[in-house]
Design a protein around this motif. Structure first.
Motif, PDB file in Angstrom:
ATOM      1  N   SER A  51      54.792  -7.614 -78.250  1.00 49.09           N
ATOM      2  CA  SER A  51      55.864  -7.506 -77.250  1.00 49.09           C
ATOM      3  C   SER A  51      57.046  -6.705 -77.786  1.00 49.09           C
ATOM      4  N   ALA A  52      57.311  -6.805 -79.092  1.00 43.14           N
ATOM      5  CA  ALA A  52      58.418  -6.047 -79.686  1.00 43.14           C
ATOM      6  C   ALA A  52      58.169  -4.541 -79.587  1.00 43.14           C
ATOM      7  N   TRP A  53      56.922  -4.127 -79.829  1.00 43.14           N
ATOM      8  CA  TRP A  53      56.595  -2.708 -79.731  1.00 43.14           C
ATOM      9  C   TRP A  53      56.681  -2.226 -78.275  1.00 43.14           C
ATOM     10  N   ILE A  54      56.285  -3.084 -77.355  1.00 46.07           N
ATOM     11  CA  ILE A  54      56.415  -2.707 -75.950  1.00 46.07           C
ATOM     12  C   ILE A  54      57.889  -2.536 -75.579  1.00 46.07           C
ATOM     13  N   GLN A  55      58.756  -3.431 -76.105  1.00 48.23           N
ATOM     14  CA  GLN A  55      60.194  -3.330 -75.832  1.00 48.23           C
ATOM     15  C   GLN A  55      60.778  -2.027 -76.363  1.00 48.23           C
ATOM     16  N   LEU A  56      60.150  -1.443 -77.393  1.00 49.20           N
ATOM     17  CA  LEU A  56      60.630  -0.166 -77.906  1.00 49.20           C
ATOM     18  C   LEU A  56      60.551   0.927 -76.842  1.00 49.20           C
ATOM     19  N   GLY A  57      59.605   0.781 -75.903  1.00 48.19           N
ATOM     20  CA  GLY A  57      59.542   1.738 -74.808  1.00 48.19           C
ATOM     21  C   GLY A  57      60.800   1.703 -73.963  1.00 48.19           C
ATOM     22  N   SER A  58      61.328   0.499 -73.708  1.00 49.04           N
ATOM     23  CA  SER A  58      62.584   0.364 -72.969  1.00 49.04           C
ATOM     24  C   SER A  58      63.763   0.883 -73.791  1.00 49.04           C
ATOM     25  N   ALA A  59      63.752   0.570 -75.097  1.00 46.51           N
ATOM     26  CA  ALA A  59      64.833   1.032 -75.967  1.00 46.51           C
ATOM     27  C   ALA A  59      64.843   2.552 -76.064  1.00 46.51           C
ATOM     28  N   ALA A  60      63.645   3.163 -76.133  1.00 50.13           N
ATOM     29  CA  ALA A  60      63.566   4.622 -76.200  1.00 50.13           C
ATOM     30  C   ALA A  60      64.135   5.255 -74.943  1.00 50.13           C
ATOM     31  N   LEU A  61      63.868   4.619 -73.789  1.00 43.03           N
ATOM     32  CA  LEU A  61      64.416   5.132 -72.535  1.00 43.03           C
ATOM     33  C   LEU A  61      65.943   5.103 -72.539  1.00 43.03           C
ATOM     34  N   ILE A  62      66.526   3.963 -72.934  1.00 48.96           N
ATOM     35  CA  ILE A  62      67.985   3.844 -72.927  1.00 48.96           C
ATOM     36  C   ILE A  62      68.607   4.792 -73.949  1.00 48.96           C
ATOM     37  N   ALA A  63      67.954   4.976 -75.089  1.00 49.96           N
ATOM     38  CA  ALA A  63      68.453   5.930 -76.082  1.00 49.96           C
ATOM     39  C   ALA A  63      68.476   7.340 -75.494  1.00 49.96           C
ATOM     40  N   CYS A 231      79.086  -3.622 -70.302  1.00 52.78           N
ATOM     41  CA  CYS A 231      78.312  -3.657 -69.058  1.00 52.78           C
ATOM     42  C   CYS A 231      76.831  -3.404 -69.333  1.00 52.78           C
ATOM     43  N   PHE A 232      76.537  -2.409 -70.169  1.00 44.63           N
ATOM     44  CA  PHE A 232      75.146  -2.095 -70.489  1.00 44.63           C
ATOM     45  C   PHE A 232      74.489  -3.258 -71.230  1.00 44.63           C
ATOM     46  N   PHE A 233      75.221  -3.851 -72.167  1.00 46.61           N
ATOM     47  CA  PHE A 233      74.684  -5.001 -72.907  1.00 46.61           C
ATOM     48  C   PHE A 233      74.304  -6.106 -71.931  1.00 46.61           C
ATOM     49  N   ASN A 234      75.219  -6.412 -71.022  1.00 46.56           N
ATOM     50  CA  ASN A 234      74.987  -7.497 -70.064  1.00 46.56           C
ATOM     51  C   ASN A 234      73.862  -7.159 -69.098  1.00 46.56           C
ATOM     52  N   CYS A 235      73.908  -5.988 -68.503  1.00 47.58           N
ATOM     53  CA  CYS A 235      72.993  -5.653 -67.421  1.00 47.58           C
ATOM     54  C   CYS A 235      71.577  -5.357 -67.926  1.00 47.58           C
ATOM     55  N   TYR A 236      71.460  -4.440 -68.890  1.00 45.50           N
ATOM     56  CA  TYR A 236      70.126  -4.077 -69.365  1.00 45.50           C
ATOM     57  C   TYR A 236      69.495  -5.209 -70.170  1.00 45.50           C
ATOM     58  N   GLY A 237      70.335  -6.019 -70.810  1.00 41.84           N
ATOM     59  CA  GLY A 237      69.807  -7.211 -71.454  1.00 41.84           C
ATOM     60  C   GLY A 237      69.221  -8.160 -70.437  1.00 41.84           C
ATOM     61  N   MET A 238      69.995  -8.472 -69.393  1.00 39.78           N
ATOM     62  CA  MET A 238      69.533  -9.381 -68.345  1.00 39.78           C
ATOM     63  C   MET A 238      68.249  -8.874 -67.707  1.00 39.78           C
ATOM     64  N   TYR A 239      68.209  -7.588 -67.371  1.00 40.78           N
ATOM     65  CA  TYR A 239      67.022  -7.038 -66.732  1.00 40.78           C
ATOM     66  C   TYR A 239      65.787  -7.148 -67.627  1.00 40.78           C
ATOM     67  N   SER A 240      65.974  -7.020 -68.928  1.00 41.44           N
ATOM     68  CA  SER A 240      64.817  -6.957 -69.828  1.00 41.44           C
ATOM     69  C   SER A 240      64.252  -8.336 -70.161  1.00 41.44           C
ATOM     70  N   TYR A 241      65.103  -9.385 -70.220  1.00 38.74           N
ATOM     71  CA  TYR A 241      64.562 -10.682 -70.657  1.00 38.74           C
ATOM     72  C   TYR A 241      64.693 -11.807 -69.624  1.00 38.74           C
ATOM     73  N   LEU A 242      65.156 -11.511 -68.421  1.00 37.65           N
ATOM     74  CA  LEU A 242      65.220 -12.561 -67.403  1.00 37.65           C
ATOM     75  C   LEU A 242      63.827 -13.130 -67.115  1.00 37.65           C
ATOM     76  N   ALA A 243      62.845 -12.250 -66.918  1.00 39.61           N
ATOM     77  CA  ALA A 243      61.483 -12.727 -66.636  1.00 39.61           C
ATOM     78  C   ALA A 243      60.936 -13.544 -67.796  1.00 39.61           C
ATOM     79  N   GLN A 244      61.185 -13.081 -69.013  1.00 40.80           N
ATOM     80  CA  GLN A 244      60.714 -13.807 -70.205  1.00 40.80           C
ATOM     81  C   GLN A 244      61.283 -15.215 -70.231  1.00 40.80           C
ATOM     82  N   TYR A 245      62.553 -15.360 -69.898  1.00 42.94           N
ATOM     83  CA  TYR A 245      63.176 -16.688 -69.859  1.00 42.94           C
ATOM     84  C   TYR A 245      62.582 -17.549 -68.747  1.00 42.94           C
TER      85      TYR A 245
END
Length: 424
Positions: A51-63, A231-245
């Motif tokens: 799952s961590a490697w998959i999350q890198l896809g999201s991190a690469a997009l935001i970068a 704002c980015f910390f709050n929003c993109y964080g929420m979007y990425s791990y809300l389902a996981q929670y």
């Protein structure tokens, strides 16, 4: 006389055509970006990813979004928006077409980074702020950026329909083809904006806009960057791990999908609403105080409350989870219209491209850190603390907005031009 009455028919048609073209283009880009969610299971199986490697896809997009936004802003100032658009959209379309056929995950991450450049938020906001005067700008930018939530939701829906029929690779290509058609429509609709009347008056009054070369010396721009980081910390964080929670609460996949969809879709309403409210306050407060007041109390305050209550109300059942997810989802997106109008409000449209690029570069780090760090924090200390941290980022952003709104520098002299009655 009202703005609408005092605006020439040609300019009025031009600004609404630009808003239509930019909103369509941004919606299609985000439709293409959400195809990633369809591909992740297949990629995980093919490459044996955690799952961590998959999350890198999201991190690469935001970068890519952050770094690309910075360079787009500089290119707009030096070569204009049309050449910048051609460079960025060409790279985006090529990356989108190659992801389904590449057999190396490291190369896929590079392509994902290039896709992030195609978010084009800095570019599209620069075009819109050059067409709309200060007292209409927040609402226009809000409508534009509301397309992010709409495009993301539609992309997931369309991909969900097509993937069982065509496979995820062909789905990628279909949505990329739609984006290419959108490019043609965009170029037919969007034209170069003539100078705004308010900026002509500012020049005559010797309160001309800041040169693009001098934007990095503007302290309020850095404060805006820090606030947008939160704002980015709050929003993109929420979007990425809300389902996981939510899965830890034993909700079904269908319930989780519904909650996550509503958490994102509420932004289609809150984003233009935040911009509209800030526009209404411009006449009485001036652009700076109007935008920061809206960001602080009607957006980030709501985000902080919603995120802090998620771990307490979501376990009570599906209905409460939906309500509090929508409250949390309303918050940060409502800062888009006011916050991303401010560079043009403060510095003038000529400097808005580089200024927006700098703000997004600073902010992007928040969207990279939160999706990776907060879930690790949750594993160690539990999800309640994780959601408190997510809420705390909104509180910090609220405080920074209040500090920014209280700041006074020489460029405050732009306020009379911004609130005049005959804006173009």
């Amino acid at each position: 006389m009202s703005t609408l009455q005092s605006t020439s028919p040609g300019r009025r048609a031009g600004k609404y055509a630009a808003l239509t073209g930019c909103t369509l283009m941004l919606s299609l880009v985000y439709m293409s970006l959400t195809s990633w969610s369809v591909a992740v299971n297949e990629l995980a199986l093919t490459f044996g990813l955690t799952s961590a490697w998959i999350q890198l896809g999201s991190a690469a997009l935001i970068a890519g979004y952050a770094i690309g936004g910075f360079f787009q802003g500089r290119w707009i100032a030096s070569m204009g928006w049309k050449k910048t658009f051609f460079i960025v959209i060409s790279a985006f379309l090529i990356a989108s077409a190659l992801i389904p056929v590449v057999q190396n995950y490291y190369l896929i991450l590079i392509l994902r980074f290039i896709q992030g450049w195609g978010c084009m938020v800095a570019l599209m906001c620069t075009i819109i702020t050059s067409w709309f005067p200060t007292r209409e700008r927040g609402f226009a930018v809000g409508i534009l950026l509301g397309a992010i939530g709409l495009g993301a939701a539609l992309g997931g829906y369309i991909a969900g329909l097509l993937t069982p029929l065509l496979g995820w690779q062909n789905t990628f290509w279909c949505i990329t083809g739609l984006t290419l058609a959108g490019v043609v429509i965009f170029l037919l609709l969007v034209k170069e904006a003539p100078p705004l009347e308010e900026e002509k008056r500012a020049t005559l009054n010797q309160t001309a806009s800041v040169s693009p070369a001098n934007i990095y010396a503007e302290p309020r721009l850095w404060l805006l960057g820090i606030a947008t980081f939160c704002c980015f910390f709050n929003c993109y964080g929420m979007y990425s791990y809300l389902a996981q929670y939510l899965y830890t609460l034993n909700f079904s996949a269908g319930e989780v999908g519904t909650i996550v969809m509503l958490n994102g879709m509420i932004a289609v309403v809150s984003t233009p609403f935040g911009g509209w409210i800030s526009d209404r306050l411009v006449a009485s407060k001036g652009p700076l105080k109007a935008r920061t007041f809206t960001n602080a109390w009607l957006a980030l305050g709501v985000a902080a409350l919603g995120c802090a209550l998620i771990p307490h109300l979501s376990p009570l059942g599906f209905g409460m989870a939906v309500i509090i997810a929508m409250v949390a989802g309303w918050g940060t997106p409502a800062t888009n219209g006011p916050g991303l109008s401010l560079p043009s409000d403060l510095l003038g449209s000529a400097a808005s491209g580089p200024a927006l690029g700098l703000v997004i570069l600073i902010a992007g780090a928040g969207g990279i850190i939160a999706p990776v760090w907060v879930p690790v924090l949750a594993q160690e200390y539990g999800w309640t603390l994780a959601w408190y941290v997510t809420a705390a980022s909104a509180v910090v952003g609220l405080i920074v907005n209040l500090i920014l709104g209280a700041s006074k520098t020489a460029s405050s002299a732009r306020r009379p031009a911004a609130t005049g009655g005959r804006n173009a």
